[in-house]
Motif scaffolding. Structure first.
Motif, short mmCIF file in Angstrom:
data_model
loop_
_atom_site.label_atom_id
_atom_site.label_comp_id
_atom_site.label_asym_id
_atom_site.label_seq_id
_atom_site.Cartn_x
_atom_site.Cartn_y
_atom_site.Cartn_z
N GLY A 252 8.66 12.41 2.01
CA GLY A 252 8.00 11.61 2.35
C GLY A 252 7.45 10.70 1.40
N THR A 253 7.46 10.99 0.14
CA THR A 253 7.02 10.19 -1.07
C THR A 253 7.99 9.73 -1.94
OG1 THR A 253 4.94 11.56 -0.89
CG2 THR A 253 5.43 10.02 -2.80
N ARG A 254 7.83 8.20 -2.40
CA ARG A 254 8.90 7.70 -3.02
C ARG A 254 8.62 8.19 -4.61
NH1 ARG A 254 11.37 3.78 0.16
NH2 ARG A 254 10.01 3.36 1.75
N VAL A 255 9.35 8.87 -5.31
CA VAL A 255 9.30 9.45 -6.65
C VAL A 255 10.31 8.71 -7.61
CG1 VAL A 255 9.60 11.51 -8.11
CG2 VAL A 255 8.74 11.62 -5.52
N LEU A 256 9.80 8.57 -8.75
CA LEU A 256 10.49 7.90 -9.87
C LEU A 256 10.55 9.08 -11.04
CD1 LEU A 256 9.61 4.07 -9.90
CD2 LEU A 256 11.76 5.10 -8.99
N VAL A 257 11.66 8.99 -11.96
CA VAL A 257 11.54 9.98 -12.88
C VAL A 257 12.10 8.99 -14.24
CG1 VAL A 257 12.45 11.79 -14.08
CG2 VAL A 257 12.20 11.84 -11.32
N LEU A 258 11.36 8.92 -15.21
CA LEU A 258 11.46 8.02 -16.45
C LEU A 258 12.50 8.76 -17.19
CD1 LEU A 258 7.60 7.17 -17.15
CD2 LEU A 258 9.36 6.05 -15.54
N HIS A 259 13.37 7.83 -17.77
CA HIS A 259 14.57 8.36 -18.64
C HIS A 259 14.36 7.21 -19.72
CE1 HIS A 259 16.71 11.76 -16.86
NE2 HIS A 259 15.88 11.33 -15.83
N PRO A 260 14.64 7.59 -21.09
CA PRO A 260 14.89 6.72 -21.99
C PRO A 260 15.69 5.56 -21.82
CG PRO A 260 15.30 8.74 -23.13
CD PRO A 260 15.14 8.89 -21.60
N PRO A 261 15.57 4.04 -22.45
CA PRO A 261 16.15 3.11 -21.77
C PRO A 261 17.71 2.85 -22.31
CG PRO A 261 14.70 2.56 -23.51
CD PRO A 261 14.27 3.68 -23.26
N ASN A 262 17.78 3.57 -23.53
CA ASN A 262 19.27 3.41 -24.04
C ASN A 262 19.89 1.99 -24.24
OD1 ASN A 262 19.11 6.08 -23.94
ND2 ASN A 262 21.00 6.56 -22.75
N ASP B 68 0.79 -1.14 0.11
CA ASP B 68 -0.09 -0.09 0.01
C ASP B 68 0.73 1.34 0.21
OD1 ASP B 68 -2.48 -1.52 0.07
OD2 ASP B 68 -2.23 -1.87 2.33
N GLU B 69 2.00 1.24 -0.88
CA GLU B 69 2.83 2.15 -0.68
C GLU B 69 2.83 3.12 -1.91
OE1 GLU B 69 6.52 4.28 0.52
OE2 GLU B 69 5.38 2.51 1.48
N PRO B 70 2.28 4.42 -1.76
CA PRO B 70 2.12 5.56 -2.82
C PRO B 70 3.34 5.64 -3.53
CG PRO B 70 1.28 6.47 -0.66
CD PRO B 70 2.30 5.17 -0.33
N LEU B 71 3.32 6.10 -4.88
CA LEU B 71 4.37 5.99 -5.67
C LEU B 71 4.18 7.26 -6.66
CD1 LEU B 71 7.26 5.07 -6.76
CD2 LEU B 71 6.03 3.52 -8.28
N VAL B 72 4.86 8.20 -6.72
CA VAL B 72 4.73 9.33 -7.93
C VAL B 72 5.92 9.20 -8.87
CG1 VAL B 72 5.15 11.92 -8.33
CG2 VAL B 72 4.06 10.93 -6.37
N VAL B 73 5.26 8.93 -10.16
CA VAL B 73 6.06 8.75 -11.32
C VAL B 73 6.05 9.98 -12.29
CG1 VAL B 73 6.83 7.22 -13.35
CG2 VAL B 73 6.03 6.15 -11.10
N LEU B 74 7.14 10.43 -12.81
CA LEU B 74 7.14 11.71 -13.62
C LEU B 74 7.84 11.38 -14.97
CD1 LEU B 74 8.56 14.31 -10.86
CD2 LEU B 74 6.02 13.80 -11.28
N HIS B 75 7.41 11.89 -15.94
CA HIS B 75 7.62 12.08 -17.37
C HIS B 75 8.18 13.47 -17.60
CE1 HIS B 75 7.07 11.16 -21.79
NE2 HIS B 75 8.16 10.66 -21.46
#
Length: 367
Positions: free
Chosen positions: A304-314, A206-213
């Motif tokens: 306080g929130t886990r955040v992921l930032v998307l980058h190209p896979p290369n 039940d972990e919130p996750l913010v993902v940014l593009h």
């Protein structure tokens, strides 16, 4: 409790108290056969009857925990084990970590005995010489340390089975999970099961996750549970987020359906001919690279929130296994697409990516 199960558990306990290994093994086998034949209700009853005995068991008698884990695999509830099995497994790892040092003191220059029951007497006798004449550690303490050299894998095998259940993970106190991670890390170099316990004890639910593009200045709020490692997270994120840009999703190539099934609830083994390929690289809100081999708990929270930032896979970076823990079924839900102003606030708070990972600028493959 079914009367047959009750009688068989009483017989098992009697054999343990008598110290008869042969009698214990026969009683354990009969109990297992009856529990399995009786279906989930009998398996649950067996788990509930065995749980109170586990803290005091060691050595060959640790196979009792193995049977409890098997009963869970047969459909029994693991919940009666929540207060005892994680603590006993943590103790086994803590004691196992002491064995090499104790042996070196008791038998300097000699190799440690093999981790098989036939070597038990040699190790117990050697470590017993370290017992203090008064106080602790006494001979019983040293015997328990010695036994951990032989029984730790049994405790860990049972624990791995039950930690795959979300309700069980929720019932284990945070401080016990912390102990499991600490003690597992200490012995993970010689025990694959300990490494798995370390990762299972860190699973987020039940972990919130913010993902940014960043290219599209978009963001997404998701909730994850039961994700075993970051490569599995890569696959699930691609399945949830890659799609029609006009619908607010991330443009790109969607993962193959077989990869998503392997990462969720199907056969996890894809093999070298059909590895799951990541569709992007991930960085956290502080700009650090998120290693596919790590676990979601490694992602450092931002405010306080886990955040992921998307980058190209290369390049093509693949994995032949969709998920590490076959019996742990993950969930990753897309709760909503962030409003533009909310996404922009997150995007302005994240640090620039430190693109120092090996896969940042050259193609490769891992299967």
């Amino acid at each position: 409790m079914p009367s047959e199960i009750s009688q068989l558990v009483d017989e098992l306990v009697a054999q343990m108290k008598s110290g008869s290994i042969a009698g214990y093994r026969r009683a354990l086998s009969r109990l297992g056969e009856s529990a399995r034949a009786g279906g989930p209700a009998s398996s649950t009853a067996t788990v509930e009857a065995l749980a109170p005995w586990l803290p005091g068991l060691a050595g060959d008698f640790a196979k009792t925990a193995v049977l409890a884990g098997a009963c869970v695999e047969w459909g029994g509830s693991p919940m009666a084990l929540a207060d005892v099995l994680p603590r006993r497994a943590a103790e086994a790892m803590m004691l196992n970590d002491l064995v090499p040092g104790c042996w070196a003191e008791a038998a300097p220059g000699l190799p440690l005995p093999e981790q098989v029951s036939g070597s038990t007497r040699e190790l117990v006798q050697a470590l017993a010489t370290l017992a203090g004449p008064e106080g602790r550690p006494d001979e019983e303490d040293m015997t328990r340390i010695a036994m951990s050299w032989f029984d730790m894998e049994d405790w860990l095998g049972a624990l791995i089975t039950v930690l795959g259940h979300a309700r069980f993970r929720a019932a284990v106190p945070a401080e016990v999970k912390a102990e499991l991670r600490t003690y597992a890390a200490a012995v993970a170099d010689r025990s694959q099961r300990a490494a798995w316990v370390r990762d299972l004890a860190a699973v987020l639910d039940d972990e919130p996750l913010v993902v940014l593009h960043p290219p599209a200045r978009r963001g997404y709020l998701l909730t994850m549970s039961g994700v075993g490692d970051n490569f599995q997270l890569h696959t699930l994120l691609a399945d949830r987020l890659v799609g029609d840009a006009d619908q607010g999703l991330v443009p790109g190539e969607r993962p193959a359906r077989s990869w998503v099934v392997a990462a969720t609830d199907g056969d996890p083994y894809l093999g070298p001919g059909n590895p799951a390929l990541r569709r992007f690289r991930l960085f956290d809100g502080h700009g650090a690279y998120v290693h596919p081999e790590g676990v979601p708990a490694d992602i450092e929270p931002l405010d306080g929130t886990r955040v992921l930032v998307l980058h190209p896979p290369n390049g093509n970076y693949g994995m032949g296994v969709g998920r590490v823990f076959q019996d742990m079924i993950p969930t990753l839900g897309l709760d909503r697409v962030l409003a533009p102003d909310e996404a922009e606030r997150w995007l302005t708070r994240v640090a620039p990516a430190v693109e120092s990972d090996l896969m940042a600028s050259r193609p490769g493959s891992r299967t």
